[in-house]
Design an enzyme around this catalytic site. Structure first.
Site: not given
Ligand SMILES: *Cc1c(COP(=O)(O)O)cnc(C)c1O
Length: 365
Positions: A35, A130, A262
């Site tokens: 993702k 969630r 800045y």
């Molecule tokens: C992002 C995600 C993962 C991977 O998690 P990591 O901590 O990056 O290994 C696994 N399962 C779901 C549902 C996720 O959204």
């Protein structure tokens, strides 16, 4: 000349990290999570590096379709499932496996006349609060799904809220195992952190449960899923896959009392040399990184000074006399763990990797 910043992506490191997963999990089915544009590394490079994964998992359906266009033939899993009826049709057409996590998605799926069966990952809430059905509804929902003609294979799934803490996933695992006891379906529970405890995850499964598949993300990119310093990526045998490189584009000689950047938040205490480096928050370098955040200049470790601006940072090169305009700077990667920079900036490697800006070219090596 393009601006000198580049994110170098090491494909062999990605492949090595997937091998680490497969060793830890004794060859369990592996969904490589890609993702957020493969955590900032680019889905095309990731697809090539993860060719021996059993499937790819992501959130964005347009990237799932792109993977099919790029020639990925193995399974693809949509981790949040479908947001609309259009998505369901695309999922059937492109053979995408879909999470179903709520009643609205379930009803929409049941109502949809689809051209093919869709493999479903039923997601249960084990404390994250969630997405996911209450675990005490597992039996009812599975029964409903098995009655629906559009349902392909079913996998029971959950996502841990606290797998990065010592034994933090055990309570959720127990809830999941109790709630799914006796249901003869494949399961998928482990993110990166839980892959490091896979033996227990697998051995605690209820009798009759199907095989586990794992969903590693961050570890594939060579960053640690854990927050405590003793479990660095290097100590977990992971190799950094992204090295964010840039160059010095200006040098300033300061006298005691001169301020930098800045707001003048950094003030020189003696004669100091300061490098102006082509990287800023518009490239994904965190604006809240404070003075002292580690930076590598010509292979020597030094520190950020002053405020991060949109296109530039300033770095102390007083003790690196050979540094000049054009000298190579590593912001994180092969020689400097992204987790160390993240820690200095009060965040995690995940955020830094996924925030690398679209104006930063990715160069695959
Ligand atoms: C992002 C995600 C993962 C991977 O998690 P990591 O901590 O990056 O290994 C696994 N399962 C779901 C549902 C996720 O959204």
């Amino acid at each position: 000349m393009p601006r000198p910043i580049v994110a170098q992506i090491d494909r062999s490191a990605l492949t090595h990290n997937l091998d680490v997963v497969q060793q830890l999990t004794h060859g369990a089915r592996t969904w490589a999570v890609i993702k957020a544009d493969a955590y900032g590394h680019g889905i095309h490079a990731a697809m090539q590096a993860f060719s021996h994964a059993d499937g790819l998992a992501l959130i964005e359906i347009e990237n799932a379709i792109r993977l099919r266009d790029l020639g990925w033939k193995k399974p693809i899993l949509l981790l949040e499932g479908c947001y609309s009826s259009l998505d369901w049709h695309a999922a059937a057409e492109h053979r995408l496996s879909c999470v179903i996590h709520c009643d609205e998605q379930l009803s929409e799926f049941e109502a949809m006349p689809l051209s093919r069966k869709v493999d479903v990952f039923l997601k249960f809430n084990t404390g994250m609060n969630r997405l996911g059905f209450r675990i005490d509804r597992a039996r009812d929902i599975v029964t409903r799904l098995t009655l629906h003609a559009g349902t392909g294979d079913i996998t029971l799934m959950t996502h841990f809220a606290r797998a990065d803490e010592r034994d933090g996933h055990l309570e959720a695992l127990k809830l999941f195992n109790e709630g799914t006891a006796g249901l003869p379906f494949a399961r998928s529970v482990a993110n990166s952190a839980a892959c490091f405890d896979f033996d227990r995850v697998a051995s605690d499964a209820p009798t009759g449960a199907g095989n586990d598949s794992v969903r590693p993300g961050i570890m594939l990119y060579g960053a640690t899923p854990f927050t405590h310093a003793t479990k660095s990526a290097a100590s977990l045998k992971l190799q950094p896959a992204m090295t964010l490189l840039t160059e010095i584009i200006g040098v300033q000689s300061l006298k005691a009392g001169d301020a930098v950047g800045y707001g003048g938040t950094y003030v020189a205490t003696k004669n100091e040399r300061i490098a102006v480096v082509a990287a800023g928050y518009a490239d994904g370098y965190p604006r809240h990184a404070p003075t002292g955040t580690p930076v590598l200049v010509a292979g020597s470790r030094t520190r950020l000074v002053g405020r991060v601006s949109m296109d530039k940072i300033t770095v102390d090169i007083t003790d690196i006399p050979l540094a000049r305009v054009g000298t190579l700077v590593e912001l994180w990667g092969a020689q400097l763990a992204v987790d160390e920079v993240a820690n200095a900036a009060g965040t995690i490697g995940y955020e830094l990797l996924t925030a690398v800006g679209s104006r930063v070219p990715r160069r695959i090596v």
